[in-house]
Write a protein that holds these residues in place. Structure first.
Motif, mmCIF file in Angstrom:
data_model
loop_
_atom_site.group_PDB
_atom_site.id
_atom_site.type_symbol
_atom_site.label_atom_id
_atom_site.label_comp_id
_atom_site.label_asym_id
_atom_site.label_seq_id
_atom_site.Cartn_x
_atom_site.Cartn_y
_atom_site.Cartn_z
ATOM 1 N N UNK A 56 -48.267 46.570 -43.802
ATOM 2 C CA UNK A 56 -49.044 47.298 -44.800
ATOM 3 C C UNK A 56 -49.197 46.506 -46.085
ATOM 4 N N UNK A 57 -50.302 46.766 -46.759
ATOM 5 C CA UNK A 57 -50.498 46.355 -48.149
ATOM 6 C C UNK A 57 -50.761 47.586 -49.016
ATOM 7 N N UNK A 58 -50.634 48.756 -48.428
ATOM 8 C CA UNK A 58 -50.794 49.994 -49.183
ATOM 9 C C UNK A 58 -49.705 50.084 -50.245
ATOM 10 N N UNK A 59 -48.492 49.707 -49.890
ATOM 11 C CA UNK A 59 -47.416 49.549 -50.862
ATOM 12 C C UNK A 59 -47.021 48.087 -50.894
ATOM 13 N N UNK A 60 -46.648 47.627 -52.081
ATOM 14 C CA UNK A 60 -46.221 46.244 -52.213
ATOM 15 C C UNK A 60 -45.122 46.169 -53.262
ATOM 16 N N UNK A 61 -44.597 44.977 -53.478
ATOM 17 C CA UNK A 61 -43.443 44.772 -54.356
ATOM 18 C C UNK A 61 -43.775 43.707 -55.396
ATOM 19 N N UNK A 62 -43.333 43.934 -56.626
ATOM 20 C CA UNK A 62 -43.392 42.918 -57.680
ATOM 21 C C UNK A 62 -42.006 42.789 -58.280
ATOM 22 N N UNK A 63 -41.495 41.579 -58.341
ATOM 23 C CA UNK A 63 -40.175 41.356 -58.923
ATOM 24 C C UNK A 63 -40.282 40.379 -60.086
ATOM 25 N N UNK A 64 -39.609 40.717 -61.190
ATOM 26 C CA UNK A 64 -39.635 39.880 -62.380
ATOM 27 C C UNK A 64 -38.360 39.048 -62.477
ATOM 28 N N UNK A 65 -38.513 37.739 -62.458
ATOM 29 C CA UNK A 65 -37.429 36.813 -62.785
ATOM 30 C C UNK A 65 -36.105 37.110 -62.084
ATOM 31 N N UNK A 66 -36.164 37.222 -60.780
ATOM 32 C CA UNK A 66 -34.955 37.391 -59.965
ATOM 33 C C UNK A 66 -34.243 36.042 -59.889
ATOM 34 N N UNK A 67 -33.048 35.954 -60.472
ATOM 35 C CA UNK A 67 -32.423 34.637 -60.551
ATOM 36 C C UNK A 67 -31.315 34.398 -59.537
ATOM 37 N N UNK A 68 -30.786 35.430 -58.895
ATOM 38 C CA UNK A 68 -29.766 35.213 -57.869
ATOM 39 C C UNK A 68 -30.448 34.940 -56.525
ATOM 40 N N UNK A 69 -30.193 33.780 -55.918
ATOM 41 C CA UNK A 69 -30.821 33.477 -54.621
ATOM 42 C C UNK A 69 -30.547 34.539 -53.564
ATOM 43 N N UNK A 70 -29.350 35.158 -53.594
ATOM 44 C CA UNK A 70 -29.050 36.170 -52.582
ATOM 45 C C UNK A 70 -29.905 37.419 -52.772
ATOM 46 N N UNK A 109 -49.184 59.685 -51.347
ATOM 47 C CA UNK A 109 -50.552 59.913 -50.867
ATOM 48 C C UNK A 109 -51.612 59.683 -51.943
ATOM 49 N N UNK A 110 -51.207 59.460 -53.191
ATOM 50 C CA UNK A 110 -52.162 59.348 -54.290
ATOM 51 C C UNK A 110 -52.913 58.021 -54.302
ATOM 52 N N UNK A 111 -52.517 57.076 -53.497
ATOM 53 C CA UNK A 111 -53.176 55.778 -53.474
ATOM 54 C C UNK A 111 -52.168 54.640 -53.446
ATOM 55 N N UNK A 112 -52.659 53.443 -53.348
ATOM 56 C CA UNK A 112 -51.807 52.257 -53.250
ATOM 57 C C UNK A 112 -50.865 52.164 -54.454
ATOM 58 N N UNK A 113 -49.693 51.583 -54.212
ATOM 59 C CA UNK A 113 -48.735 51.448 -55.303
ATOM 60 C C UNK A 113 -47.906 50.184 -55.151
ATOM 61 N N UNK A 114 -47.454 49.685 -56.296
ATOM 62 C CA UNK A 114 -46.561 48.525 -56.326
ATOM 63 C C UNK A 114 -45.265 48.946 -57.008
ATOM 64 N N UNK A 115 -44.152 48.692 -56.345
ATOM 65 C CA UNK A 115 -42.831 48.941 -56.930
ATOM 66 C C UNK A 115 -42.415 47.704 -57.710
ATOM 67 N N UNK A 116 -42.107 47.883 -58.984
ATOM 68 C CA UNK A 116 -41.725 46.758 -59.835
ATOM 69 C C UNK A 116 -40.222 46.774 -60.046
ATOM 70 N N UNK A 117 -39.578 45.658 -59.718
ATOM 71 C CA UNK A 117 -38.134 45.500 -59.915
ATOM 72 C C UNK A 117 -37.905 44.445 -60.987
ATOM 73 N N UNK A 118 -36.997 44.749 -61.906
ATOM 74 C CA UNK A 118 -36.725 43.833 -63.007
ATOM 75 C C UNK A 118 -35.644 42.826 -62.685
ATOM 76 N N UNK A 119 -35.361 42.009 -63.667
ATOM 77 C CA UNK A 119 -34.330 40.996 -63.511
ATOM 78 C C UNK A 119 -32.947 41.649 -63.455
ATOM 79 N N UNK A 120 -32.014 40.942 -62.859
ATOM 80 C CA UNK A 120 -30.646 41.451 -62.792
ATOM 81 C C UNK A 120 -30.121 41.728 -64.210
ATOM 82 N N UNK A 121 -29.364 42.783 -64.346
ATOM 83 C CA UNK A 121 -28.722 43.201 -65.597
ATOM 84 C C UNK A 121 -29.711 43.814 -66.589
ATOM 85 N N UNK A 122 -30.767 43.095 -66.974
ATOM 86 C CA UNK A 122 -31.677 43.585 -68.021
ATOM 87 C C UNK A 122 -32.679 44.595 -67.491
ATOM 88 N N UNK A 123 -32.992 44.532 -66.199
ATOM 89 C CA UNK A 123 -33.962 45.461 -65.634
ATOM 90 C C UNK A 123 -35.397 45.045 -65.909
#
Length: 231
Positions: free
Chosen positions: A38-52, A132-146
């Motif tokens: 799917x591309x109906x939902x997708x993910x955006x992550x900001x400055x994830x610095x831990x490789x794991x 059901x309201x339409x496509x969405x992107x879940x945004x995850x922040x950097x570790x600790x700061x969010x």
């Protein structure tokens, strides 16, 4: 490939030929998995610095059928550990953005709702969020700061995981696993299949890429069958 019909024919011919070099089980697996993408939902992550954590996000997206993973890397590079992702990265598409501003603008232009994941706003939970309201992107922040202040300001909605213990929040990897699983399952149950599945052209493009990755020396194989068009 000057139009959609020619493009479709181009992919179909090459997919059909590459199938001859795969087992039936492999062919069925590629098609079965791709039908759940799917591309109906997708993910955006900001400055994830831990490789794991970067590795876990890749694996979560692949495991639960989210085809695209968007990243912002203005402070640190998104760098999954190859020993952890174990090849799962070749089944999803990593989309790198120059900045949070550019990422949000691009995703909004594609019709995505910006959903900021944070424990600091009283808003939706995984159970009450309207898929059901339409496509969405879940945004995850950097570790600790969010998530960043820019995301907080630009978000259309906020999403939190309720806690009943002393812990205020989970780390990005655990939060992503819970939210991606629950919301992808609810999406497939509540959103019409024609809306969340990949459209035909994207399906063919992805199946071609996956088939290419599944055949040894695929470039050479295709070059012998389609010598002129592959140059």
């Amino acid at each position: 490939m000057t139009n959609t019909a020619n493009s479709r024919s181009w992919y179909e011919e090459r997919i059909a030929y590459l199938r001859e070099f795969m087992t039936e089980e492999r062919r069925e697996t590629l098609e079965r998995v791709l039908r759940m993408r799917t591309r109906y939902m997708t993910i955006l992550t900001e400055n994830t610095f831990h490789p794991q954590n970067a590795s876990a996000l890749v694996r979560h997206c692949e495991a639960f059928g989210v085809q695209d993973l968007h990243t912002v890397e203005t402070r640190c590079k998104f760098n999954p550990n190859l020993n952890i992702v174990r090849g799962t990265d070749k089944w999803i598409e990593l989309v790198r953005h120059e900045s949070t501003t550019e990422a949000l603008r691009s995703l909004k232009a594609e019709g995505y709702r910006i959903v900021a994941t944070t424990p600091h706003r009283e808003s939706c939970t995984p159970e009450t969020f309207d898929v059901t309201k339409g496509k969405f992107v879940l945004v995850f922040g950097t570790e600790h700061a969010g998530i960043s202040e820019e995301v907080m300001q630009e978000a259309d909605e906020f999403l939190r995981i309720p806690m009943c213990g002393m812990v205020e929040s989970l780390n990005v990897s655990a939060s992503a696993a819970i939210l991606i699983y629950q919301l992808s399952e609810r999406m497939r149950q509540q959103v019409p299949q024609a809306e969340w599945q990949l459209p035909d052209e994207a399906y063919l493009e992805t199946l071609y890429r996956w088939s290419f990755s599944s055949v040894r020396d695929a470039a050479g194989v295709l070059g012998r069958r389609f010598p002129e068009s592959e140059k």
